[in-house]
Design a protein around this motif. Structure first.
Motif, PDB file in Angstrom:
ATOM      1  N   LYS A  66       0.853  -1.188   0.000  1.00  0.00           N
ATOM      2  CA  LYS A  66       0.000   0.000   0.000  1.00  0.00           C
ATOM      3  C   LYS A  66       0.891   1.241   0.000  1.00  0.00           C
ATOM      4  CE  LYS A  66      -3.644   2.422   2.472  1.00  0.00           C
ATOM      5  NZ  LYS A  66      -4.507   2.482   3.677  1.00  0.00           N
ATOM      6  N   ASP A  86      -2.988  12.581  -0.073  1.00  0.00           N
ATOM      7  CA  ASP A  86      -4.146  11.691   0.042  1.00  0.00           C
ATOM      8  C   ASP A  86      -4.738  11.732   1.447  1.00  0.00           C
ATOM      9  OD1 ASP A  86      -3.920  10.920  -2.555  1.00  0.00           O
ATOM     10  OD2 ASP A  86      -3.037   8.955  -2.149  1.00  0.00           O
ATOM     11  N   GLN A  87      -6.018  11.391   1.526  1.00  0.00           N
ATOM     12  CA  GLN A  87      -6.723  11.406   2.806  1.00  0.00           C
ATOM     13  C   GLN A  87      -6.169  10.358   3.769  1.00  0.00           C
ATOM     14  OE1 GLN A  87     -10.963  11.259   2.350  1.00  0.00           O
ATOM     15  NE2 GLN A  87     -11.375  11.517   4.528  1.00  0.00           N
ATOM     16  N   ASP A  88      -5.679   9.233   3.249  1.00  0.00           N
ATOM     17  CA  ASP A  88      -5.216   8.164   4.132  1.00  0.00           C
ATOM     18  C   ASP A  88      -3.767   8.338   4.591  1.00  0.00           C
ATOM     19  OD1 ASP A  88      -3.855   7.620   1.797  1.00  0.00           O
ATOM     20  OD2 ASP A  88      -4.410   5.510   1.696  1.00  0.00           O
ATOM     21  N   TYR A  89      -3.130   9.418   4.177  1.00  0.00           N
ATOM     22  CA  TYR A  89      -1.774   9.708   4.648  1.00  0.00           C
ATOM     23  C   TYR A  89      -1.859  10.092   6.124  1.00  0.00           C
ATOM     24  CZ  TYR A  89       2.969  11.762   4.384  1.00  0.00           C
ATOM     25  OH  TYR A  89       4.304  12.065   4.563  1.00  0.00           O
ATOM     26  N   SER A 105       0.867   5.457   0.506  1.00  0.00           N
ATOM     27  CA  SER A 105       0.163   6.667   0.929  1.00  0.00           C
ATOM     28  C   SER A 105       0.907   7.882   0.372  1.00  0.00           C
ATOM     29  CB  SER A 105       0.093   6.759   2.453  1.00  0.00           C
ATOM     30  OG  SER A 105      -0.744   5.760   2.979  1.00  0.00           O
ATOM     31  N   TYR A 106       0.165   8.716  -0.337  1.00  0.00           N
ATOM     32  CA  TYR A 106       0.700   9.929  -0.953  1.00  0.00           C
ATOM     33  C   TYR A 106       0.400  11.111  -0.034  1.00  0.00           C
ATOM     34  CZ  TYR A 106       1.073  13.508  -4.711  1.00  0.00           C
ATOM     35  OH  TYR A 106       1.402  14.581  -5.491  1.00  0.00           O
ATOM     36  N   GLU A 116      -6.322   6.295  12.054  1.00  0.00           N
ATOM     37  CA  GLU A 116      -7.390   7.288  12.074  1.00  0.00           C
ATOM     38  C   GLU A 116      -7.990   7.407  13.472  1.00  0.00           C
ATOM     39  OE1 GLU A 116     -11.477   8.414   9.608  1.00  0.00           O
ATOM     40  OE2 GLU A 116     -10.351   6.609   9.116  1.00  0.00           O
ATOM     41  N   LYS A 156       1.409  14.876   8.040  1.00  0.00           N
ATOM     42  CA  LYS A 156       1.105  15.934   7.067  1.00  0.00           C
ATOM     43  C   LYS A 156       1.641  17.279   7.527  1.00  0.00           C
ATOM     44  CE  LYS A 156      -3.158  13.992   5.111  1.00  0.00           C
ATOM     45  NZ  LYS A 156      -4.617  14.151   4.951  1.00  0.00           N
ATOM     46  N   GLN A 209       3.761   0.836   2.854  1.00  0.00           N
ATOM     47  CA  GLN A 209       3.377   0.104   4.060  1.00  0.00           C
ATOM     48  C   GLN A 209       2.905  -1.318   3.786  1.00  0.00           C
ATOM     49  OE1 GLN A 209      -0.671   1.169   5.753  1.00  0.00           O
ATOM     50  NE2 GLN A 209      -0.268   3.042   4.599  1.00  0.00           N
TER      51      GLN A 209
END
Length: 366
Positions: free
Chosen positions: A80, A86-89, A82-83, A112, A94, A105
Motif C-alpha cells: 500500500k 491523500d486522505q489516508d496519509y 500513501s501519498y 485514524e 502531514k 506500508q
C-alpha cells in the motif's frame, strides 16, 4: 492515487538531491508530479530552490525507468502506498515539512482517530529499562494507543513485542525497503505485528542498506506520533536525534530518569536537565500531560460502592471531598505528594471509577 500518478511521483522521487520538501513544493505549485515533468524550463526556474542542475535532471529518462521497475515491485508485493496529499496519509505526518512524499506500508495499519506514541531508546536495553517499558505499555492498555518504534534491537523491539502481547496496534518504521528486514533476527515477529499494525518506510526496494538511513527514518517515528518517549539512552544515540526531531515538530517528548552514574541513563537525564523532555515515571505522567481521557467504555456509569482504596488514594479522596474539584498541582501540594506520584494515584483512582477528569486538567470525585 492511481498508478499513472504514482509512476510520475516515483520518477520525481528518483531525481537526486531533490528531497521531500522540494518535491512537495514542486507538486503543490504545479499541481502534480506529472505536471512538473511537463512544465517549461523557464517556469521551473522561477521556483526558489530548484536551480539549473535539478531541472536538467528532470529530463533524464533513467528516472522513468527506475519508477517503472519500482512500480512493478509495489504491485507484485501488494504494497500500500500513501501519498502526502491523500486522505489516508497519516494526519500528524502531514504537518511535518520534511515528511515523505510517499509512504510504503505492509500490514493492517489504522491510525485514524488514534492516540499514537513513539517509544525509542538504546539498543543495549537494561533489565530495568525492559521491565519499565513493558509495565508502561501494560498500564496504557485501557487507552488503546498505537505504539510506534524503529523495530531495532533493545528498546524498540521490547516496546513492539509488549504492544503485540497486550493487543495494542504497533507500527515499525524501517530504514530500508520492504524487500528486506533488519535485523534479520526480528523476522520472526513480523507476522504478529502485521496482523495488528504493520510497517512503514519511505525507502525503495533498490535503496542500499546504510546506517545513515536510520537518521532519515527517525523523522517518521517522531512525525507519526503526538509524543516521543525515550526509555534509556547513552550520552549520544539515535533516540536522542528522534527526540530532537520531535521537539522541532512541536511534539511532546518524555524521558525516563535514571541514576546519574548509569551509562544508559545519561541521555535521558540530559534531556530532562535541558528541559527538552518531561520526566516520565509512569503512564499517569503521560496521561496527564497529554490530557488523555479514558474511553467511555472504561468509565463507570455510576459510582461503585464499597471500593477499597489504598492509603494514598484515601488521602486524595479526603481532600477532594472538601474541595469539590482541584488541579493536579493543587492536589499534590495539599496531599503532600510529588506531582508525579499524585498523577499516578489519580490514574489508579480513575480506573477504579472513584474520580473523573474535567476540562482544564481538573479532577473531582464521582
Amino acid at each position: 492515487m492511481d498508478l499513472s500518478q504514482l509512476f510520475y511521483v516515483l520518477a520525481l522521487q528518483h531525481v537526486p538531491n531533490l528531497g521531500d520538501s522540494t518535491a512537495k513544493k514542486l507538486i503543490r505549485h504545479f499541481g502534480s508530479a506529472e505536471a512538473v515533468f511537463k512544465e517549461k524550463k523557464q517556469n521551473l526556474l522561477k521556483l526558489e530552490g530548484v536551480g539549473q542542475a535539478r531541472i536538467a535532471e528532470l529530463q533524464n529518462s533513467a528516472h522513468f525507468k527506475a519508477a517503472e521497475n519500482e512500480l512493478k515491485f509495489i504491485e507484485r508485493n501488494n504494497i500500500k502506498v500513501s501519498y502526502f496529499q491523500d486522505q489516508d496519509y497519516p494526519e500528524k505526518l502531514k504537518h511535518c515539512f520534511d515528511g515523505p512524499v510517499l509512504l510504503f506500508q505492509k500490514g493492517n495499519i489504522n491510525l485514524e482517530r488514534q492516540k499514537i506514541i513513539s517509544i525509542v531508546g538504546t539498543r543495549n536495553i537494561t533489565s530495568h529499562g525492559s521491565a519499565f517499558c513493558e509495565e508502561l505499555i501494560e498500564e496504557l492498555v485501557p487507552l488503546n494507543p498505537v505504539i510506534v518504534s524503529g523495530y531495532a534491537y533493545g528498546v524498540d523491539i521490547t516496546a513492539q513485542k509488549a504492544a503485540n502481547k497486550y493487543g495494542l496496534q504497533t507500527v515499525g518504521c524501517l530504514a530500508h525497503g520492504l524487500n528486506q528486514i533488519y535485523p534479520k533476527a526480528h523476522r520472526k515477529y513480523m507476522a504478529g505485528i502485521e496482523n495488528n499494525g504493520g510497517f512503514f518506510t519511505d525507502f525503495w526496494s533498490t535503496d542500499k542498506f546504510d546506517r545513515n538511513n536510520f537518521l532519515k527514518r527517525n523523522r517518521i517515528i517522531a512525525g507519526l506520533s503526538e509524543a516521543t518517549i525515550v526509555i534509556e539512552s547513552a550520552e549520544k544515540g539515535g533516540s536522542l536525534v528522534t527526540a530532537d526531531i520531535a521537539n522541532s515538530y512541536n511534539r511532546e517528548v518524555f524521558a525516563v530518569p535514571g541514576r546519574p552514574g548509569d551509562n544508559y541513563s545519561i541521555g535521558c537525564n540530559n534531556l530532562i536537565k535541558s528541559q527538552n523532555a518531561h520526566v516520565l515515571t509512569s503512564a499517569a505522567d503521560l496521561v496527564y500531560l497529554l490530557n488523555w481521557d479514558l474511553p467511555d467504555s472504561e468509565k463507570p456509569v455510576q459510582k461503585q460502592l464499597f471500593i477499597e482504596l489504598e492509603p494514598e488514594e484515601e488521602v486524595i479522596a479526603g481532600f477532594l471531598r472538601n474541595s469539590s474539584k482541584a488541579e493536579l498541582d493543587i492536589i499534590a501540594l495539599n496531599c503532600g505528594f510529588p506531582t508525579f506520584k499524585a498523577a499516578s494515584v489519580l490514574l489508579n483512582m480513575e480506573l477504579k471509577g472513584v474520580i473523573r477528569p474535567l476540562p482544564g486538567k481538573l479532577f473531582e470525585l464521582v
